[in-house]
Scaffold this motif. Structure first.
Motif, PDB file in Angstrom:
ATOM      1  N   PHE A  34       0.814  -1.215   0.000  1.00 43.14           N
ATOM      2  CA  PHE A  34       0.000   0.000   0.000  1.00 43.14           C
ATOM      3  C   PHE A  34       0.851   1.271   0.000  1.00 43.14           C
ATOM      4  N   THR A  35       1.965   1.273   0.725  1.00 41.54           N
ATOM      5  CA  THR A  35       2.813   2.466   0.676  1.00 41.54           C
ATOM      6  C   THR A  35       3.421   2.622  -0.708  1.00 41.54           C
ATOM      7  N   GLY A  36       3.757   1.504  -1.356  1.00 37.86           N
ATOM      8  CA  GLY A  36       4.292   1.580  -2.715  1.00 37.86           C
ATOM      9  C   GLY A  36       3.303   2.220  -3.667  1.00 37.86           C
ATOM     10  N   TRP A  37       2.064   1.822  -3.527  1.00 42.73           N
ATOM     11  CA  TRP A  37       1.020   2.353  -4.406  1.00 42.73           C
ATOM     12  C   TRP A  37       0.805   3.846  -4.155  1.00 42.73           C
ATOM     13  N   ILE A  38       0.636   4.193  -2.882  1.00 39.07           N
ATOM     14  CA  ILE A  38       0.376   5.599  -2.539  1.00 39.07           C
ATOM     15  C   ILE A  38       1.563   6.483  -2.930  1.00 39.07           C
ATOM     16  N   ASP A  39       2.770   6.000  -2.664  1.00 37.10           N
ATOM     17  CA  ASP A  39       3.963   6.792  -3.001  1.00 37.10           C
ATOM     18  C   ASP A  39       4.050   7.049  -4.501  1.00 37.10           C
ATOM     19  N   VAL A  72      -6.449   5.426  -3.431  1.00 35.72           N
ATOM     20  CA  VAL A  72      -6.197   4.011  -3.146  1.00 35.72           C
ATOM     21  C   VAL A  72      -7.281   3.452  -2.233  1.00 35.72           C
ATOM     22  N   LEU A  73      -7.639   4.237  -1.273  1.00 33.31           N
ATOM     23  CA  LEU A  73      -8.681   3.849  -0.313  1.00 33.31           C
ATOM     24  C   LEU A  73     -10.041   3.701  -1.005  1.00 33.31           C
ATOM     25  N   ALA A  74     -10.315   4.560  -1.947  1.00 32.36           N
ATOM     26  CA  ALA A  74     -11.589   4.459  -2.672  1.00 32.36           C
ATOM     27  C   ALA A  74     -11.629   3.187  -3.511  1.00 32.36           C
ATOM     28  N   ILE A  75     -10.510   2.814  -4.073  1.00 35.56           N
ATOM     29  CA  ILE A  75     -10.463   1.576  -4.864  1.00 35.56           C
ATOM     30  C   ILE A  75     -10.730   0.375  -3.963  1.00 35.56           C
ATOM     31  N   GLN A  76     -10.117   0.363  -2.785  1.00 33.22           N
ATOM     32  CA  GLN A  76     -10.347  -0.740  -1.856  1.00 33.22           C
ATOM     33  C   GLN A  76     -11.802  -0.776  -1.393  1.00 33.22           C
ATOM     34  N   GLY A  77     -12.335   0.386  -1.086  1.00 38.02           N
ATOM     35  CA  GLY A  77     -13.733   0.441  -0.678  1.00 38.02           C
ATOM     36  C   GLY A  77     -14.669   0.006  -1.787  1.00 38.02           C
ATOM     37  N   ALA A  78     -14.322   0.356  -3.005  1.00 36.95           N
ATOM     38  CA  ALA A  78     -15.146  -0.043  -4.145  1.00 36.95           C
ATOM     39  C   ALA A  78     -15.169  -1.564  -4.283  1.00 36.95           C
ATOM     40  N   LEU A  79     -14.042  -2.207  -3.987  1.00 39.28           N
ATOM     41  CA  LEU A  79     -13.994  -3.675  -4.055  1.00 39.28           C
ATOM     42  C   LEU A  79     -14.904  -4.286  -2.989  1.00 39.28           C
ATOM     43  N   VAL A  80     -14.893  -3.694  -1.798  1.00 34.73           N
ATOM     44  CA  VAL A  80     -15.773  -4.184  -0.726  1.00 34.73           C
ATOM     45  C   VAL A  80     -17.239  -4.040  -1.132  1.00 34.73           C
ATOM     46  N   LEU A  81     -17.602  -2.833  -1.567  1.00 35.01           N
ATOM     47  CA  LEU A  81     -19.009  -2.559  -1.854  1.00 35.01           C
ATOM     48  C   LEU A  81     -19.493  -3.329  -3.090  1.00 35.01           C
ATOM     49  N   THR A  82     -18.617  -3.509  -4.037  1.00 32.54           N
ATOM     50  CA  THR A  82     -18.979  -4.266  -5.238  1.00 32.54           C
ATOM     51  C   THR A  82     -19.305  -5.716  -4.881  1.00 32.54           C
ATOM     52  N   ARG A  83     -18.476  -6.304  -4.039  1.00 35.82           N
ATOM     53  CA  ARG A  83     -18.733  -7.674  -3.589  1.00 35.82           C
ATOM     54  C   ARG A  83     -19.983  -7.738  -2.723  1.00 35.82           C
ATOM     55  N   LEU A 134     -11.232   1.868   6.345  1.00 32.29           N
ATOM     56  CA  LEU A 134     -11.013   0.806   7.329  1.00 32.29           C
ATOM     57  C   LEU A 134      -9.933  -0.163   6.838  1.00 32.29           C
ATOM     58  N   VAL A 135      -9.982  -0.491   5.554  1.00 34.58           N
ATOM     59  CA  VAL A 135      -8.959  -1.385   4.989  1.00 34.58           C
ATOM     60  C   VAL A 135      -7.576  -0.749   5.108  1.00 34.58           C
ATOM     61  N   LEU A 136      -7.469   0.488   4.644  1.00 39.59           N
ATOM     62  CA  LEU A 136      -6.155   1.135   4.599  1.00 39.59           C
ATOM     63  C   LEU A 136      -5.618   1.430   5.994  1.00 39.59           C
ATOM     64  N   THR A 137      -6.514   1.744   6.911  1.00 41.52           N
ATOM     65  CA  THR A 137      -6.098   2.007   8.288  1.00 41.52           C
ATOM     66  C   THR A 137      -5.489   0.763   8.922  1.00 41.52           C
ATOM     67  N   ARG A 138      -6.155  -0.375   8.716  1.00 40.04           N
ATOM     68  CA  ARG A 138      -5.615  -1.640   9.228  1.00 40.04           C
ATOM     69  C   ARG A 138      -4.312  -1.995   8.512  1.00 40.04           C
ATOM     70  N   ALA A 139      -4.278  -1.748   7.206  1.00 42.18           N
ATOM     71  CA  ALA A 139      -3.097  -2.135   6.426  1.00 42.18           C
ATOM     72  C   ALA A 139      -1.873  -1.351   6.880  1.00 42.18           C
ATOM     73  N   LEU A 140      -2.045  -0.055   7.080  1.00 44.33           N
ATOM     74  CA  LEU A 140      -0.910   0.786   7.459  1.00 44.33           C
ATOM     75  C   LEU A 140      -0.784   0.900   8.970  1.00 44.33           C
ATOM     76  N   ASP A 141      -1.755   0.333   9.675  1.00 45.60           N
ATOM     77  CA  ASP A 141      -1.738   0.346  11.140  1.00 45.60           C
ATOM     78  C   ASP A 141      -1.607   1.770  11.662  1.00 45.60           C
ATOM     79  N   ASP A 142      -2.465   2.647  11.137  1.00 47.89           N
ATOM     80  CA  ASP A 142      -2.353   4.079  11.460  1.00 47.89           C
ATOM     81  C   ASP A 142      -3.752   4.694  11.451  1.00 47.89           C
ATOM     82  N   THR A 143      -4.264   4.972  12.652  1.00 49.20           N
ATOM     83  CA  THR A 143      -5.636   5.479  12.739  1.00 49.20           C
ATOM     84  C   THR A 143      -5.777   6.879  12.135  1.00 49.20           C
ATOM     85  N   ARG A 144      -4.659   7.574  11.927  1.00 48.25           N
ATOM     86  CA  ARG A 144      -4.768   8.905  11.326  1.00 48.25           C
ATOM     87  C   ARG A 144      -5.310   8.812   9.908  1.00 48.25           C
TER      88      ARG A 144
END
Lengths: 187, 187
Positions: A124-129, A153-164, B160-170
């Motif tokens: 995830f850091t690789g993607w965001i960076d 990146v977060l929206a893409i992950q959320g979209a995967l959750v909501l799509t499923r 929620l996904v990204l927060t858990r992934a990066l272990d950072d509540t910010r």
DNA sequence: GTCTATAAAGCGATAGAC
DNA sequence: GTCTATCGCTTTATAGAC
């Protein structure tokens, strides 16, 4: 030896699909044997560390794929906007418009998160960076670029959750178009 | 009888935490026994349908909580903007700024999705519908309100996904503030 | 290198004592 | 209503034949 290496290159993607479909806990050796056509003897010959090593190598291979097909093109694109557009196309194709789940996201939410924390963070850091780098080239300042990349990146992950959850790939297509427009909007 | 009903009200939230922490597959009866202090005999007396019934009741109780504390206030708020602001406050509190995971999202991504497809769909459509209703009252047209509500719910799940992934509540706090601002912006 | 057989532990679920 | 003991079954992992 050469054969073993060649075989491993074929096996890891098959393992990836099993982990994707059933999660880490749900991916039993019986399912893996069925998907790969390899007996337990062969599997433990390839992966002496068992299931955990299989998952680690799958996560590493996913990270490699994203590095090669997404992060690197994002950084080296002559036109940053074109690079970002290519990223969204690759993401849509990779996740099959939301029918395919993000294994790294699944692991991040699951109980096995601690086992694979490093691989998950790296992905995830690789993607965001990489995306933030492109956004800086587009003219955003450092903080805005980071924040926007994180949101994308977060929206893409959320979209995967909501799509499923809704079992409707149009959710993914809509969400991807929305994020794409937000990210490519003039600074 | 009265005692049994009272006990059940205590047990379901405990079950919820076990399913949240370990997922459906990972939540073993041993863990459940430990968390609830109830032996298998008592558990099967409460839930003759076993683990699946436990999860169904947990999902139903989560849906009830969201209906009472989020969807209903969203619809009945005198001021729709205030209702939406209250929703974000409740969400931040419920998910403990991203330290707590959304069980419904975890189930949606997991292998047990098909078993609980109805509960998962009910939860997410209920959320999107209630938020879209508020956005219409804020002045958005029907299509825009639906789309914006979908984007907001999806962003929360992704956070929620990204927060858990990066272990950072910010990450969660930032994302929530961003979505909140987008949703509350003047139409 | 790949297979089958098997070990040892853990799983969900049930039975029966109390 | 709650417990313990136990049933089948499945799990990961190993051993040994070929």
């Amino acid at each position: 030896m050469a054969k073993a290496i060649a075989d491993r290159a074929e096996v890891v993607p098959q393992l990836a699909e099993v982990f994707r479909a059933h999660g880490y806990e749900g991916a039993t050796l019986a399912l893996i044997t069925e998907a790969t056509g390899l007996g337990k003897g062969s599997l433990y010959n390839f992966f002496p560390g068992g299931k955990e090593q299989m998952a680690q190598e799958v996560l590493a291979s996913i990270d490699l794929w994203f590095t090669d097909h997404i992060y690197a093109p994002l950084r080296s694109a002559a036109d940053p906007a074109a690079g970002i557009a290519a990223m969204f196309a690759a993401v849509d194709s990779y996740f099959r418009s939301g029918q395919r789940v993000c294994l790294v996201g699944v692991v991040a939410l699951g109980a096995a998160r601690d086992l694979f924390a490093d691989a998950v963070k790296t992905y995830f850091t690789g993607w965001i960076d990489a995306l933030a780098h492109s956004l800086r080239r587009l003219g955003h300042d450092k903080a805005a670029a980071r924040h926007m990349a994180e949101q994308a990146v977060l929206a893409i992950q959320g979209a995967l959750v909501l799509t499923r959850a809704l079992d409707d790939t149009r959710v993914f297509t809509r969400a991807l178009a929305t994020v794409r427009a937000q990210v490519l909007a003039k600074p």
